[in-house]
Design an enzyme around this catalytic site. Structure first.
Site, PDB file in Angstrom:
ATOM      1  N   GLY A  57       0.808  -1.219   0.000  1.00  0.00           N
ATOM      2  CA  GLY A  57       0.000   0.000   0.000  1.00  0.00           C
ATOM      3  C   GLY A  57       0.840   1.268   0.000  1.00  0.00           C
ATOM      4  CG  ASN A  58       2.251   5.423   1.322  1.00  0.00           C
ATOM      5  OD1 ASN A  58       3.422   5.772   1.262  1.00  0.00           O
ATOM      6  ND2 ASN A  58       1.275   6.300   1.407  1.00  0.00           N
ATOM      7  CG  LEU A  59      -0.866   1.588  -3.799  1.00  0.00           C
ATOM      8  CD1 LEU A  59      -2.001   1.094  -4.687  1.00  0.00           C
ATOM      9  CD2 LEU A  59       0.205   0.525  -3.648  1.00  0.00           C
ATOM     10  CG  HIS A  60       5.207   5.204  -4.968  1.00  0.00           C
ATOM     11  ND1 HIS A  60       5.731   4.494  -6.026  1.00  0.00           N
ATOM     12  CD2 HIS A  60       5.734   4.645  -3.853  1.00  0.00           C
ATOM     13  CE1 HIS A  60       6.561   3.577  -5.577  1.00  0.00           C
ATOM     14  NE2 HIS A  60       6.570   3.627  -4.250  1.00  0.00           N
ATOM     15  N   GLY A  84       5.273   4.489  -8.955  1.00  0.00           N
ATOM     16  CA  GLY A  84       6.012   3.248  -9.211  1.00  0.00           C
ATOM     17  C   GLY A  84       5.087   2.035  -9.144  1.00  0.00           C
ATOM     18  CG  HIS A  85       3.279   0.837  -5.402  1.00  0.00           C
ATOM     19  ND1 HIS A  85       3.493   1.883  -4.542  1.00  0.00           N
ATOM     20  CD2 HIS A  85       3.876  -0.240  -4.838  1.00  0.00           C
ATOM     21  CE1 HIS A  85       4.178   1.462  -3.510  1.00  0.00           C
ATOM     22  NE2 HIS A  85       4.428   0.190  -3.646  1.00  0.00           N
TER      23      HIS A  85
END
Ligand code: PAF
Length: 285
Positions: free
Chosen positions: A27-30, A32-33
């Site tokens: 999680g805490n997606l940016h 890149g994810h």
């Protein structure tokens, strides 16, 4: 996008899928994810992302409790990327009883990251194995930013004959070179301004090797010293062979194109990792 929290719901929603492409995350997606999800879309008719902050891969003094949990923003990002299923299990679903069976990864797991985070890769491999068993993907996408993780997971898949293709994805960087990472959120504005220096040091070593230098030990210690002088606490700066992350031959017999430079260092209270290929090769690892 369907959001599911249990293994039963997950298998119900994936029942008709021909080819499942999976992106495991904490999680805490940016960006890149989200780029991993885009790559997954090229490989499967059903894209599944998981969000699970895996306690097993955090050491006792690490940031499990403060690891950013941003479910609402993550959900919106995945929705925008057209992800089909978000699997967001509670801890009780993943570990209904204490996880006493663990994957023991290859000896590489005790080097580099593993030397500074004992048990980290046991925790990663154990949860990835469980997630693979639950999602049953045909393809799984892993970022090259976590280069050692990518190698170790790929090795696990090969040695346990798991019918899953591991697809590597290039590291996404900010304009100043900093590799995107959830832990960048911990940096103060001053630390954020300094943070791209890890990449610059690794890139500088890679460029020296590309130009013909083979005195890796000197390059490594100069890199460590430069970071330390700028206030970083350095765990490692290491030149390795890209295929198995073994130490390259000290006489420089390895082809420079196959080498990779990895580093891990702490700025303030935030530990960052990064790596660069001596010669950039899209899509390979
Ligand atoms: O790379 C990560 O985010 C984690 O190590 C992973 C693969 C999701 C396992 O918890």
């Amino acid at each position: 996008m369907k959001i599911v929290h249990t293994a039963a719901e997950l298998s119900e929603h994936l029942a008709g899928a021909e080819c499942v492409a999976f992106v495991p995350t904490m999680g805490n997606l940016h960006a890149g994810h989200l780029s991993l999800c885009r790559i997954a879309r090229q490989h499967g008719d059903a894209v599944v992302t998981s969000i699970f902050v895996n306690r097993l891969q955090f050491g006792p003094n690490e940031d499990f409790d403060r690891y950013p949990r941003t479910m609402e923003a993550d959900r919106a990002g995945l929705e925008r990327e057209g992800v089909d299923v978000l699997f967001a299990p509670m801890e009780q679903e993943m570990y209904p009883t204490p996880q006493v069976y663990r994957v023991q990864p290859a000896p590489l797991a005790n080097e580099l990251e593993g030397a500074f985070r004992p048990g980290f890769f046991d925790g990663v491999c154990t949860v990835v194995l469980k997630l693979f068993n639950l999602v049953q993907p045909d393809v799984a996408v892993f970022g090259k930013k976590d280069r050692q993780q990518l190698k170790i997971v790929r090795g696990m898949v090969q040695q346990f004959n798991m019918p899953i293709r591991i697809v590597p994805a290039e590291t996404i960087r900010a304009d100043d070179g900093l590799a995107l990472s959830s832990r960048n959120n911990y940096l103060t504005p001053e630390e954020r301004a300094e943070a791209p220096h890890l990449y610059r040091v690794l890139r500088g070593i890679a460029d020296e090797i590309a130009a013909g230098r083979t005195d890796y030990a000197n390059l490594q210690s100069a890199g460590r010293m430069e970071l330390a002088q700028r206030g970083w606490k350095v765990d490692y700066v290491a030149v390795r062979h890209g295929i198995g992350l073994r130490i390259p031959h000290p006489e420089g017999f390895d082809h420079p194109n196959l080498l990779v430079v990895l580093g891990a260092a702490t700025l303030g209270a935030t530990r960052l990792i990064d790596n660069v290929d001596v010669i950039k090769k899209d899509g390979e690892d």
